[in-house]
Design a protein around this motif. Sequence first.
Motif, short mmCIF file in Angstrom:
data_model
loop_
_atom_site.label_atom_id
_atom_site.label_comp_id
_atom_site.label_asym_id
_atom_site.label_seq_id
_atom_site.Cartn_x
_atom_site.Cartn_y
_atom_site.Cartn_z
N GLN A 125 0.83 -1.22 0.00
CA GLN A 125 0.00 0.00 0.00
C GLN A 125 0.86 1.25 0.00
OE1 GLN A 125 -2.57 -0.55 3.38
NE2 GLN A 125 -3.54 -2.34 2.41
N ILE A 126 1.97 1.21 0.71
CA ILE A 126 2.86 2.38 0.72
C ILE A 126 3.37 2.65 -0.69
CG2 ILE A 126 5.06 3.28 1.55
CD1 ILE A 126 4.60 1.66 4.09
N PHE A 127 3.76 1.58 -1.37
CA PHE A 127 4.24 1.76 -2.74
C PHE A 127 3.11 2.32 -3.62
CE2 PHE A 127 4.50 0.14 -7.10
CZ PHE A 127 5.65 0.82 -7.50
N ASP A 128 1.92 1.71 -3.50
CA ASP A 128 0.80 2.12 -4.35
C ASP A 128 0.42 3.59 -4.11
OD1 ASP A 128 0.80 -0.45 -5.29
OD2 ASP A 128 -0.87 -1.11 -4.02
N SER A 129 0.47 4.03 -2.85
CA SER A 129 0.05 5.40 -2.55
C SER A 129 1.18 6.40 -2.78
CB SER A 129 -0.41 5.49 -1.09
OG SER A 129 0.72 5.40 -0.25
N ALA A 130 2.40 5.92 -2.86
CA ALA A 130 3.58 6.76 -3.05
C ALA A 130 3.72 7.76 -1.90
CB ALA A 130 3.56 7.49 -4.39
N SER A 131 3.10 7.46 -0.77
CA SER A 131 3.16 8.38 0.36
C SER A 131 4.59 8.49 0.89
CB SER A 131 2.22 7.86 1.45
OG SER A 131 2.46 8.54 2.63
N GLY A 132 5.05 9.72 1.06
CA GLY A 132 6.40 9.94 1.58
C GLY A 132 7.50 9.60 0.60
N ALA A 133 7.15 9.38 -0.67
CA ALA A 133 8.16 8.97 -1.64
C ALA A 133 9.19 10.09 -1.83
CB ALA A 133 7.50 8.63 -2.96
N ASP A 134 10.47 9.71 -1.90
CA ASP A 134 11.52 10.71 -2.03
C ASP A 134 12.50 10.37 -3.15
OD1 ASP A 134 12.55 8.46 -0.94
OD2 ASP A 134 13.41 9.39 0.85
N PHE A 135 12.06 9.51 -4.05
CA PHE A 135 12.96 9.08 -5.12
C PHE A 135 12.10 8.73 -6.32
CE2 PHE A 135 15.74 5.96 -7.26
CZ PHE A 135 16.95 6.64 -7.21
N PHE A 136 12.52 9.13 -7.50
CA PHE A 136 11.72 8.69 -8.65
C PHE A 136 12.59 8.08 -9.75
CE2 PHE A 136 12.52 11.96 -11.80
CZ PHE A 136 12.89 13.08 -11.05
N ILE A 137 11.95 7.17 -10.46
CA ILE A 137 12.62 6.45 -11.53
C ILE A 137 11.92 6.79 -12.83
CG2 ILE A 137 13.30 4.17 -12.37
CD1 ILE A 137 12.92 3.15 -9.49
N SER A 138 12.67 7.38 -13.76
CA SER A 138 12.08 7.64 -15.08
C SER A 138 12.39 6.44 -15.97
CB SER A 138 12.71 8.86 -15.73
OG SER A 138 12.58 9.96 -14.88
N VAL A 139 11.35 5.78 -16.40
CA VAL A 139 11.53 4.59 -17.23
C VAL A 139 11.26 5.00 -18.67
CG1 VAL A 139 10.81 2.21 -17.56
CG2 VAL A 139 10.64 3.24 -15.31
N ARG A 140 12.22 4.80 -19.54
CA ARG A 140 12.08 5.28 -20.93
C ARG A 140 12.27 4.13 -21.92
NH1 ARG A 140 16.53 9.93 -21.45
NH2 ARG A 140 17.75 7.99 -21.57
N SER A 141 11.54 4.21 -23.01
CA SER A 141 11.72 3.22 -24.08
C SER A 141 11.60 3.92 -25.42
CB SER A 141 10.63 2.14 -24.02
OG SER A 141 10.44 1.70 -22.70
N VAL A 142 12.42 3.51 -26.36
CA VAL A 142 12.25 4.03 -27.71
C VAL A 142 11.19 3.18 -28.41
CG1 VAL A 142 14.54 5.04 -27.98
CG2 VAL A 142 14.19 2.63 -28.52
N THR A 143 10.32 3.84 -29.16
CA THR A 143 9.24 3.09 -29.81
C THR A 143 9.68 2.54 -31.15
OG1 THR A 143 8.45 5.06 -30.95
CG2 THR A 143 7.46 4.56 -28.80
N GLY A 144 10.80 3.05 -31.66
CA GLY A 144 11.23 2.63 -33.00
C GLY A 144 10.73 3.60 -34.06
N ASN A 145 9.88 4.55 -33.66
CA ASN A 145 9.41 5.58 -34.60
C ASN A 145 10.35 6.77 -34.59
OD1 ASN A 145 7.15 4.20 -35.32
ND2 ASN A 145 5.85 5.17 -33.77
N THR A 146 10.29 7.51 -35.65
CA THR A 146 11.06 8.76 -35.70
C THR A 146 10.07 9.91 -35.62
OG1 THR A 146 12.47 7.56 -37.21
CG2 THR A 146 12.92 9.89 -36.94
N GLN A 147 10.42 10.92 -34.83
CA GLN A 147 9.54 12.08 -34.72
C GLN A 147 9.76 13.01 -35.90
OE1 GLN A 147 10.95 12.94 -30.76
NE2 GLN A 147 8.85 12.93 -29.98
N GLU A 148 8.91 14.04 -35.97
CA GLU A 148 9.01 14.95 -37.11
C GLU A 148 10.38 15.62 -37.20
OE1 GLU A 148 5.45 17.41 -37.03
OE2 GLU A 148 4.34 15.54 -37.34
N ASP A 149 10.97 15.93 -36.04
CA ASP A 149 12.29 16.57 -36.06
C ASP A 149 13.42 15.57 -36.27
OD1 ASP A 149 12.36 15.24 -33.71
OD2 ASP A 149 12.68 16.97 -32.42
N GLY A 150 13.08 14.32 -36.55
CA GLY A 150 14.11 13.32 -36.85
C GLY A 150 14.63 12.58 -35.63
N ALA A 151 14.27 13.05 -34.42
CA ALA A 151 14.73 12.36 -33.21
C ALA A 151 13.90 11.11 -32.97
CB ALA A 151 14.62 13.30 -32.01
#
Length: 578
Positions: free
Chosen positions: A167-193
């Motif tokens: 429940q603590i994890f689910d509520s994120a109560s008192g959380a002091d750290f974050f993890i950015s999870v990133r994935s490339v989709t395989g698509n290219t955006q309009e600016d080429g990135a």
Amino acid sequence: MSAHRFTVTVWLLLLLHVSGSAMKINLFSRHRNRGPQDGDARLFGGGAADGRVEIYHDGAWGTVCDDGWDLAEAHVVCRQLGFTRAESVVIGKNYGKASGPIWLDDLKCEGTEIYLSTCAFTNWGATDCSHKEDVGVICENGRANLTNDNAVYSLDHSISLSDERGQIFDSASGADFFISVRSVTGNTQEDGAPEVVGVTIWAHKLILSQFPLFNASEGSNITVDIRLSCQPHFSSFIRYIYTRKVDVNLSSVQCLHWMASTFGVKQLMEDTGRLFSKILPEDASFLTQVSLYEYAAETQDWVLQENCLQYMAWNYPNLTSSPAWTRLSVELLRSLLLRSDLVVPDEYFVLQTVESWITGKGNSTSLETQVGLLSLIRFPMIPAEALYELEYNSSLYSTHMSMYREKLLKAFQFNVLVFSNLMSNPKFNREDEDYRPRIYTAELWSAILPRQQPLYSHRTHQYDTMATVFNTPVHNSLIFKSNKISWDANVFKSQQECANRGLRCESFPTARLVPQNSLSQWSNVHFRNRLLLVCQGKYVFQVQDFKNNMAVNGTQVLAYPCPDDQYTFRFVVRPKYV
Ligand SMILES: *[C@@H]1O[C@H](CO)[C@@H](O)[C@H](O)[C@H]1NC(C)=O
Ligand SMILES: *[C@@H]1O[C@H](CO)[C@@H](O)[C@H](O)[C@H]1NC(C)=O
Ligand SMILES: *[C@@H]1O[C@H](CO)[C@@H](O)[C@H](O)[C@H]1NC(C)=O
Ligand SMILES: *[C@@H]1O[C@H](CO)[C@@H](O)[C@H](O)[C@H]1NC(C)=O
Ligand SMILES: *[C@@H]1O[C@H](CO)[C@@H](O)[C@H](O)[C@H]1NC(C)=O
Ligand SMILES: *[C@@H]1O[C@H](CO)[C@@H](O)[C@H](O)[C@H]1NC(C)=O
Ligand SMILES: *[C@@H]1O[C@H](CO)[C@@H](O)[C@H](O)[C@H]1NC(C)=O
Ligand SMILES: *[C@@H]1O[C@H](CO)[C@@H](O)[C@H](O)[C@H]1NC(C)=O
């Protein structure tokens, strides 16, 4: 409860948690993604079995225009993706906005192609369509017909307070750290990135700091790059660190194993590692086995790699008729063809499957690679009747004539010369793999017990008659054509049955295979017989040797399960010159 008291409770719970055992770090080498390759297809914007058809070419995912789009074309793309067939075509449905190129137009498939990109079409990107005309498809979701439908395995090492910590994890109560999870989709955006999608997961430093690879004691956040298909499972992974509980299935096991090894969560890594061999028989499409094999190679997990390879070798005929067959890498096919524990009807079958793999790949394998693979066929082991017709029946004979002729000559010599004469020629080598049998299950060489239903069952202790007598040639060389051996095959289910034969058996059921003739006149032929245990008539989950005519459940570490222990016994006779 006041906000203050709640926070205090959270910290108490977290502290209690940390006082648990510290984990040792065990890090595999980092996992690399296999990027998309030219001609790859995917479904975008729909569910698991439907979506906009996209095809990868020249570094970008693009769409397909509806001119010429019909069921024949849809079948091809569904099969390419591992489904059995298409259910229907979708035209004019917007599966979200497409921005990339329109790669294919005026597509015409026969319906038998293996890749959409091998069908006829105008030219890559040559089109007068707009994205409004992009096509989609609904594939028949017969993928991975699981023997154990949608099996979920629960891993549970929870200690007390697990639910509260969840429940603590689910509520994120008192959380002091974050993890950015990133994935490339395989698509290219309009600016080429490259297009990147991500989620942010909030957690507590105190919890994560047990696993130093999170760097939780150093900063307030980390960024994790992960393959797109694993992204939905990352949150379950972090939740596991709080609760020590997680449900695992076919689609998440590989991701969880990768995350656990990346962050040194050893227990989870071991648990998911053990699940792999349980899960292998569940996927009749063989896409999981192939994907796990590749994963094992990337992470240099040799045990897992052997585990996958052995399963594919023992179930080779099913592999060759599965959607995964033509996607097998050269390297994987080579590793299979090198094995003497390949379970196949006969060697001619192996030749036909390799020819089908090569033709299925179109012209994408070089002639050297083709010759390299074909030379792993053990031509002397091919039944003589098939050898005589090879010139006419082999689809690659005309392209590789000199190689086939050389191999045929060797095979014919093997069939008409006594082995000692053959070996007196320095050109021939006793240790040559070509003279070694694999595990040939054709009727000539094998027998099954019990011969009728019901199968043997541990639970009900029901049997069909568990004895049979069958004949095989002494050897597969034509010289022995008229010399037969009679074999007595038995399965014993109790000490009493063994005692009746004057035997002492160590475990039950146990199998025995005894020649009824004296073998002394065939002193230059030895038998390396095998017993196959076939689960529910569907897959081989164990292969045993014989020692003093009794089957021995060798020192096999790698075992696949058989639900309900419903299995049959296949005795295979394997003569070899010595
Ligand atoms: C999968 O199972 C269903 C029902 O059990 C069956 O109708 C279908 O033909 C099976 N598909 C494959 C590819 O075996
Ligand atoms: C595995 O479980 C997830 C949810 O945890 C579910 O979305 C997915 O469909 C399941 N996959 C299989 C193959 O059962
Ligand atoms: C993430 O952490 C880095 C250093 O570890 C820090 O410089 C950065 O400001 C943090 N980002 C956020 C949004 O807090
Ligand atoms: C943790 O820190 C080390 C050293 O700074 C870095 O190499 C590693 O990538 C970091 N791990 C994560 C998950 O950010
Ligand atoms: C393979 O190449 C040959 C000539 O090199 C050509 O005749 C044949 O049509 C090609 N086959 C395929 C499937 O592309
Ligand atoms: C070779 O092809 C012929 C004609 O298609 C067929 O009758 C024969 O059974 C084939 N031989 C083998 C060994 O498959
Ligand atoms: C393997 O093939 C056999 C024969 O075609 C079939 O009966 C069996 O169900 C298949 N096994 C699996 C696991 O699909
Ligand atoms: C073979 O041995 C393993 C490990 O000792 C055991 O788990 C398995 O049940 C045995 N198999 C048979 C068929 O007796």
